[in-house]
Design a protein around this motif. Structure first.
Motif, PDB file in Angstrom:
ATOM      1  N   VAL A 142       0.684  -1.154  -0.297  1.00  0.00           N
ATOM      2  CA  VAL A 142       0.028   0.170  -0.162  1.00  0.00           C
ATOM      3  C   VAL A 142       1.021   1.265  -0.273  1.00  0.00           C
ATOM      4  O   VAL A 142       2.221   1.595   0.862  1.00  0.00           O
ATOM      5  CB  VAL A 142      -0.627  -0.317   0.936  1.00  0.00           C
ATOM      6  CG1 VAL A 142      -2.071  -1.230   1.380  1.00  0.00           C
ATOM      7  CG2 VAL A 142      -0.121  -0.282   2.305  1.00  0.00           C
ATOM      8  N   ALA A 143       0.723   2.437  -0.488  1.00  0.00           N
ATOM      9  CA  ALA A 143       1.224   3.709  -0.340  1.00  0.00           C
ATOM     10  C   ALA A 143       1.117   3.729   0.875  1.00  0.00           C
ATOM     11  O   ALA A 143       0.103   3.571   2.056  1.00  0.00           O
ATOM     12  CB  ALA A 143       0.496   4.616  -1.180  1.00  0.00           C
ATOM     13  N   ALA A 144       2.800   4.832   1.227  1.00  0.00           N
ATOM     14  CA  ALA A 144       2.658   5.090   2.504  1.00  0.00           C
ATOM     15  C   ALA A 144       1.472   5.553   3.277  1.00  0.00           C
ATOM     16  O   ALA A 144       0.970   7.140   2.571  1.00  0.00           O
ATOM     17  CB  ALA A 144       4.002   6.218   2.354  1.00  0.00           C
ATOM     18  N   GLY A 145       1.820   5.605   3.900  1.00  0.00           N
ATOM     19  CA  GLY A 145       0.144   6.766   5.005  1.00  0.00           C
ATOM     20  C   GLY A 145      -1.095   6.029   4.561  1.00  0.00           C
ATOM     21  O   GLY A 145      -2.325   6.912   4.843  1.00  0.00           O
ATOM     22  N   VAL A 146      -0.771   5.333   3.839  1.00  0.00           N
ATOM     23  CA  VAL A 146      -2.499   5.026   3.408  1.00  0.00           C
ATOM     24  C   VAL A 146      -2.716   3.427   4.362  1.00  0.00           C
ATOM     25  O   VAL A 146      -2.289   2.694   4.759  1.00  0.00           O
ATOM     26  CB  VAL A 146      -3.023   4.131   2.086  1.00  0.00           C
ATOM     27  CG1 VAL A 146      -3.983   3.980   1.874  1.00  0.00           C
ATOM     28  CG2 VAL A 146      -2.676   5.454   1.481  1.00  0.00           C
ATOM     29  N   GLU A 147      -3.328   3.236   5.066  1.00  0.00           N
ATOM     30  CA  GLU A 147      -4.263   1.774   5.969  1.00  0.00           C
ATOM     31  C   GLU A 147      -5.246   0.867   4.783  1.00  0.00           C
ATOM     32  O   GLU A 147      -6.166   1.010   4.109  1.00  0.00           O
ATOM     33  CB  GLU A 147      -5.864   2.532   7.153  1.00  0.00           C
ATOM     34  CG  GLU A 147      -5.866   1.246   7.727  1.00  0.00           C
ATOM     35  CD  GLU A 147      -6.549   1.751   9.283  1.00  0.00           C
ATOM     36  OE1 GLU A 147      -6.410   1.999  10.004  1.00  0.00           O
ATOM     37  OE2 GLU A 147      -7.625   2.268   8.938  1.00  0.00           O
ATOM     38  N   PRO A 148      -4.354  -0.382   5.061  1.00  0.00           N
ATOM     39  CA  PRO A 148      -4.890  -1.147   4.147  1.00  0.00           C
ATOM     40  C   PRO A 148      -6.284  -1.712   4.444  1.00  0.00           C
ATOM     41  O   PRO A 148      -6.767  -1.208   5.316  1.00  0.00           O
ATOM     42  CB  PRO A 148      -3.975  -2.295   4.079  1.00  0.00           C
ATOM     43  CG  PRO A 148      -2.649  -1.758   5.223  1.00  0.00           C
ATOM     44  CD  PRO A 148      -3.689  -0.923   5.700  1.00  0.00           C
ATOM     45  N   ARG A 149      -6.988  -2.017   3.104  1.00  0.00           N
ATOM     46  CA  ARG A 149      -8.376  -2.554   3.342  1.00  0.00           C
ATOM     47  C   ARG A 149      -8.503  -3.759   2.718  1.00  0.00           C
ATOM     48  O   ARG A 149      -7.703  -3.784   1.555  1.00  0.00           O
ATOM     49  CB  ARG A 149      -9.466  -1.416   2.596  1.00  0.00           C
ATOM     50  CG  ARG A 149     -10.565  -1.997   3.331  1.00  0.00           C
ATOM     51  CD  ARG A 149     -11.800  -1.421   2.496  1.00  0.00           C
ATOM     52  NE  ARG A 149     -13.019  -1.870   3.074  1.00  0.00           N
ATOM     53  CZ  ARG A 149     -14.066  -2.046   1.779  1.00  0.00           C
ATOM     54  NH1 ARG A 149     -13.509  -2.199   0.938  1.00  0.00           N
ATOM     55  NH2 ARG A 149     -15.289  -2.472   2.330  1.00  0.00           N
ATOM     56  N   VAL A 150      -8.300  -5.352   3.270  1.00  0.00           N
ATOM     57  CA  VAL A 150      -8.446  -6.159   1.925  1.00  0.00           C
ATOM     58  C   VAL A 150     -10.005  -6.693   2.134  1.00  0.00           C
ATOM     59  O   VAL A 150     -10.537  -6.981   3.503  1.00  0.00           O
ATOM     60  CB  VAL A 150      -7.550  -7.372   2.519  1.00  0.00           C
ATOM     61  CG1 VAL A 150      -7.765  -8.049   1.649  1.00  0.00           C
ATOM     62  CG2 VAL A 150      -6.336  -6.282   2.261  1.00  0.00           C
ATOM     63  N   VAL A 151     -10.794  -6.943   1.274  1.00  0.00           N
ATOM     64  CA  VAL A 151     -11.966  -7.802   0.979  1.00  0.00           C
ATOM     65  C   VAL A 151     -11.429  -8.860   0.559  1.00  0.00           C
ATOM     66  O   VAL A 151     -10.836  -9.391  -0.710  1.00  0.00           O
ATOM     67  CB  VAL A 151     -12.852  -7.343   0.353  1.00  0.00           C
ATOM     68  CG1 VAL A 151     -14.339  -7.581  -0.416  1.00  0.00           C
ATOM     69  CG2 VAL A 151     -12.928  -5.845   1.153  1.00  0.00           C
TER      70      VAL A 151
END
Length: 234
Positions: A142-151
């Motif tokens: 993920v990009a820096a500063g982005v909280e991961p979200r996985v479905v």
């Protein structure tokens, strides 16, 4: 008697083995060197009576995560060496439960949304490695500063189950979508390390089960979606 034989294939194997050893040595030395540094700092703090216990605990936690990373790398190396020829022990597998276990082990459960996934038929150990690699990549890239979200979700399609792992990460350029399934290949510019074998192992596992694995953009062109087709459980 003069015996002539073509040694091209043997030389290719030797070259591949040398490349493999170089990649493995490079990627293992990084986390090992980091862990050595953390352990030395932790020892110094433990010998200091005024050391902050919270700071020591943080260093021990880093060591723990570093050891887990090394363990996953070694597991991938072992699986790479065996998954092409190992006999499949086929049983009904609850991939939803597998994803839960993987997410808990990686301490990423808060970022993983698990929806309904029908049971599949396959080798439980191999399929755990498959989902561990897919979920691990989805959280990692993920990009820096982005909280991961996985479905993670699945649906029955005739005799198969289509399992989708969708993330909000940096994505994979169209021109790299076949290349990332090759050994030692990674998306350029990530700077996140690794052996570059995870997706190669994933494809080998899926093909051993008579299935397919494909990669595309996530919804709205954001992130990545891996779709794996595996035989449905009877």
């Amino acid at each position: 008697v003069l015996v002539l034989r073509d040694v091209t294939a043997e030389r290719d194997q030797v070259d591949a083995l040398a490349a493999f050893a170089g990649v493995v040595a490079h990627d293992l030395r990084g986390p090992i060197a980091t862990m050595v540094g953390w352990s030395e700092t932790a020892l110094d703090l433990l010998l200091d009576a005024s050391a902050d216990p919270v700071e020591v605990a943080a260093l021990v936690s880093r060591l723990h995560h570093g050891a887990q990373r090394l363990d996953r790398m070694v597991a991938n190396l072992l699986l790479h060496a065996t998954c092409r020829d190992r006999t499949l022990r086929t049983v009904p597998v609850d991939l939803g439960a597998v994803v839960e276990e993987v997410a808990e082990a990686r301490d990423v459960r808060r970022w993983v949304e698990l929806r309904e996934v029908p049971k599949v038929s396959g080798d439980a150990s191999m399929l755990q490695h498959l989902m561990d690699n897919l979920v691990g990549n989805a959280v990692k890239f993920v990009a820096a500063g982005v909280e991961p979200r996985v479905v993670v979700e699945g649906r029955a399609e005739g005799p198969d189950v289509a399992v989708c792992v969708t993330d909000n990460g940096i994505g994979i350029p169209v021109g790299m979508r076949e290349q990332v399934f090759q050994r030692f290949e990674q998306v350029p510019g990530t700077g996140l390390g690794g052996t570059g074998m995870g997706l190669s192992i994933c494809r080998t596992i899926v093909r051993r089960h008579g299935g397919t694995i494909q990669v595309a953009d996530g919804p709205g062109g954001v992130g990545t979606r891996f779709t794996v087709r595996l035989p449905a459980a009877a």
